[in-house]
Design a protein around this motif. Structure first.
Motif, PDB file in Angstrom:
ATOM      1  N   ILE A  85      -9.852   7.819   9.069  1.00  0.00           N
ATOM      2  CA  ILE A  85      -9.928   6.436   9.105  1.00  0.00           C
ATOM      3  C   ILE A  85     -11.243   6.047   9.286  1.00  0.00           C
ATOM      4  O   ILE A  85     -11.979   5.187   8.578  1.00  0.00           O
ATOM      5  N   THR A 136     -13.473   6.987   6.529  1.00  0.00           N
ATOM      6  CA  THR A 136     -13.384   6.250   5.209  1.00  0.00           C
ATOM      7  C   THR A 136     -13.826   4.682   5.124  1.00  0.00           C
ATOM      8  O   THR A 136     -14.212   4.253   4.229  1.00  0.00           O
ATOM      9  N   MET A 179      -4.426   2.300   6.168  1.00  0.00           N
ATOM     10  CA  MET A 179      -4.288   3.826   6.048  1.00  0.00           C
ATOM     11  C   MET A 179      -3.559   4.310   7.170  1.00  0.00           C
ATOM     12  O   MET A 179      -2.711   5.188   7.046  1.00  0.00           O
ATOM     13  N   VAL A 205       0.779  -1.037   0.062  1.00  0.00           N
ATOM     14  CA  VAL A 205       0.186   0.127   0.143  1.00  0.00           C
ATOM     15  C   VAL A 205       0.814   1.131   0.038  1.00  0.00           C
ATOM     16  O   VAL A 205       0.152   2.622   0.014  1.00  0.00           O
ATOM     17  N   ARG A 260       1.370   3.720  -3.655  1.00  0.00           N
ATOM     18  CA  ARG A 260       0.242   4.456  -3.118  1.00  0.00           C
ATOM     19  C   ARG A 260      -0.721   4.677  -4.073  1.00  0.00           C
ATOM     20  O   ARG A 260      -2.046   4.767  -4.004  1.00  0.00           O
ATOM     21  N   LYS A 265      -2.421   8.316   8.109  1.00  0.00           N
ATOM     22  CA  LYS A 265      -3.684   8.813   8.293  1.00  0.00           C
ATOM     23  C   LYS A 265      -4.323   9.077   9.376  1.00  0.00           C
ATOM     24  O   LYS A 265      -4.033   8.366  10.305  1.00  0.00           O
ATOM     25  N   ASN A 280      -7.107   3.875   0.144  1.00  0.00           N
ATOM     26  CA  ASN A 280      -6.334   5.186  -0.185  1.00  0.00           C
ATOM     27  C   ASN A 280      -6.596   5.545  -1.614  1.00  0.00           C
ATOM     28  O   ASN A 280      -5.798   6.457  -1.875  1.00  0.00           O
ATOM     29  N   ARG A 281      -7.695   5.362  -2.225  1.00  0.00           N
ATOM     30  CA  ARG A 281      -8.037   5.845  -3.340  1.00  0.00           C
ATOM     31  C   ARG A 281      -6.978   5.944  -4.412  1.00  0.00           C
ATOM     32  O   ARG A 281      -6.506   6.837  -5.011  1.00  0.00           O
ATOM     33  N   LEU A 322       0.087   4.726   6.343  1.00  0.00           N
ATOM     34  CA  LEU A 322       0.492   5.945   5.604  1.00  0.00           C
ATOM     35  C   LEU A 322       0.377   7.090   6.172  1.00  0.00           C
ATOM     36  O   LEU A 322       0.262   8.384   5.858  1.00  0.00           O
TER      37      LEU A 322
END
Lengths: 304, 258
Positions: B142, B145, B132, A218, B107, B137, B182-183, B135
């Motif tokens: 979180i 989303t 998330m 990711v 990402r 976030k 994460n789009r 990364l």
């Protein structure tokens, strides 16, 4: 958030890998305790040098009944011989080297002896006439011992001229050797610690390869992926260093500071306060070694 | 590679080659004469592959095992570097990215595998949230989303289940949720229905289709011919490391061959 997450990952890694982490703590603890011991020995040597070099004297021992050296063949020192020695100490030949001198009679010698050996059975058996009377000479320059030796050792009534610094040097060299041994043991143990940390990190990275695989996928940063492992090693090593610091301090405070000082007052021992200087050093060594071995291991076994 | 050459059927790129100026790349993904050799003695995993995927496309990458599908995906993620040729993802030459920029590349790409790769000791919610958290976030983001995305993949109300309590199809939905949380602009799916029965597979395809409708480019490697035939999307067929067919709205086999 980020930091809390990294710490969370670190502690979950420590939990999963607990037995390895405990062994890292213990090995680091033992090895740094040896480092601490070597440090204490060096501090003690410096302390004693500072303390004793000011006080150390050349002792001119005069003959007694029991003296066996050839210069004492004529029996115990006579008053005129004693006077001759004192005159020479005050004469221009010797005076430039002599800072000060004291006469120590047999009774005074006994007093000092009994004070030094008051815990020993010997104290009661020694009598004043077994101990030599002496002149205690403080030199302007302690290195000039040989000159004094030459001037006095052949005089009638003088049994021996002894440089007490030499005795101290022997003690110091013993202590130095002890600290070299402690450092050697510490080095071997530290190598063990480094290898153990590397193995621990490897195992930890292996047992969490699913997590790190997903992190990679990711797009987690290298820091995010590797930092928990690095911290795992550093925290374990730091825990060991803290234990070693406490031990080092306790040894200095209770064994040297309280017990040894009580046994040998006036020797100038170090105390717990002196050990505090060593603690940052121990912590630093632990952090550096752990970080180094973790980073090298992660570079090989945890690709990002 | 004479064999592959003789089998090559006429390929029909969606966008004519001449429309592009060298260096100006607007495709989501572009392979330029890419070859990948893992081992000098064996044949290349990919051989002289040139192909482009547009923004918002849904592409099937088909071919037998060993045809180079997985290598194709690994090259896009920069798990591997091409032996020759260039791979562009969103206009960036991935081989030239400095290693510290690779996470940023990833990402932008969600990935789903045949074996789901969920964390067995985390709940559905935690599995998706993990992507998330790593990364960095924020918690509020979180919390907002993750349920949304779980809704998108059809897992409302299963937030607190553990992976082993879910069916294979549901586990794959969790994996998809994690891949898109994460789009990313691109979703790569490597045999996502490989472990699932046909009915469950259709459900997964519906999810992937929905994600594609929302604008995400989807590249799916598969050898599930039923699905490919039903979806009628662009099909790129690999055979022994070369592209033998590139067909818009194709089936698993070309009409000629079938």
């Amino acid at each position: 958030m980020r930091f809390a997450f990294v710490l969370g990952e670190t502690f979950s890694g420590i939990r999963r890998n607990l037995s390895m982490v405990v062994s890292v703590v213990l090995v680091t603890f033992i090895s740094l305790t040896f480092v601490g011991a070597a440090g204490l020995l060096q501090q003690q040597i410096n302390q004693m040098k500072g303390y004793w070099y000011d006080r150390v004297e050349v002792a001119i021992f005069l003959c007694t009944d029991t003296s066996t050296t050839t210069s004492c063949a004529s029996g115990p020192v006579t008053d005129s011989q004693r006077q001759a020695v004192q005159d020479l100490l005050e004469a221009p030949t010797a005076a430039p080297y002599v800072k000060s001198f004291d006469y120590e009679s047999q009774d005074q010698a006994l007093e000092i002896f009994q004070e030094q050996f008051k815990n020993s059975a010997m104290a009661g058996t020694v009598t004043a006439d077994q101990l030599p009377e002496s002149f205690r000479v403080a030199l302007v320059d302690p290195e000039q011992y040989e000159v004094v030796n030459e001037l006095f050792s052949s005089m009638p009534g003088v049994e021996i001229v002894s440089d007490q610094r030499e005795l101290l040097e022997q003690i110091f060299s013993l202590m130095n050797m002890a600290s070299v041994i402690a450092v050697s043991v510490a080095v071997v143990m530290l190598v063990c610690a480094v290898l153990l940390i590397a193995t621990t990190i490897r195992l930890s990275a292996f047992s969490r390869r699913r997590e790190t695989g997903i992190m990679r996928l990711v797009g987690a940063s290298k820091t995010m992926i590797q930092l928990p492992f690095l911290l795992e090693g550093v925290i374990a090593a730091l825990a060991g260093a803290v234990l070693a610091s406490v031990t080092t301090w306790a040894v200095a405070e209770f064994f040297i500071g309280d017990w040894l000082t009580g046994q040998y007052p006036g020797t100038g021992f170090i105390a717990g306060g002196d050990a505090l200087v060593l603690i940052p050093l121990l912590l630093l060594v632990a952090v550096l070694l752990a970080a180094l071995s973790s980073i090298l291991t992660l570079r090989r076994y945890l690709k990002v | 590679m004479g064999k592959a050459g003789t089998e090559t059927s006429p390929t029909q790129p969606l966008v004519p080659r001449d429309d592009r100026v060298q260096g100006q790349v607007w495709n989501m993904i572009r392979f330029e004469q890419v070859s990948k050799v893992y081992d000098r003695r064996s044949r290349p995993a990919l051989h002289d592959v040139t192909v482009e995927f547009e923004r918002g496309e849904f592409v099937f990458l088909v071919g037998a095992s060993g045809s180079g599908k997985s290598t194709f995906i690994r090259l896009m993620l920069r798990e591997e570097r091409a032996s020759s040729g260039t791979v562009y993802v969103v206009g960036r030459n991935v081989a030239r990215l400095p290693s510290w920029r690779v996470p940023r590349l990833r990402r932008g790409i969600g990935v789903v595998f045949q074996d789901f790769r969920l964390l067995p000791n985390k709940t559905v919610y935690a599995n998706v949230a993990f992507a998330m958290q790593v990364l960095g976030k924020g918690r509020a983001q979180i919390r907002q989303t993750v349920p949304e995305v779980l809704g998108t993949v059809g897992l409302e109300g299963k937030e607190r289940r553990m992976p082993h309590e879910l069916s294979g199809g549901e586990q794959q939905r969790v994996a998809i949720a994690r891949a898109i949380v994460n789009r990313p602009e691109i979703l790569l799916a490597d045999e996502p229905t490989g472990n699932l029965d046909p009915e469950t597979s259709l459900g997964i395809m519906a999810v992937l289709d929905k994600i594609n409708q929302n604008g995400t480019t989807v590249v799916m490697a598969t050898h599930d011919d039923d699905i490919v035939n039903q979806m009628r999307r662009r099909v790129v067929e690999l055979h022994t490391g070369g592209i033998v067919r590139d067909e818009a709205g194709g089936g698993y086999r070309t009409e000629v061959e079938a």
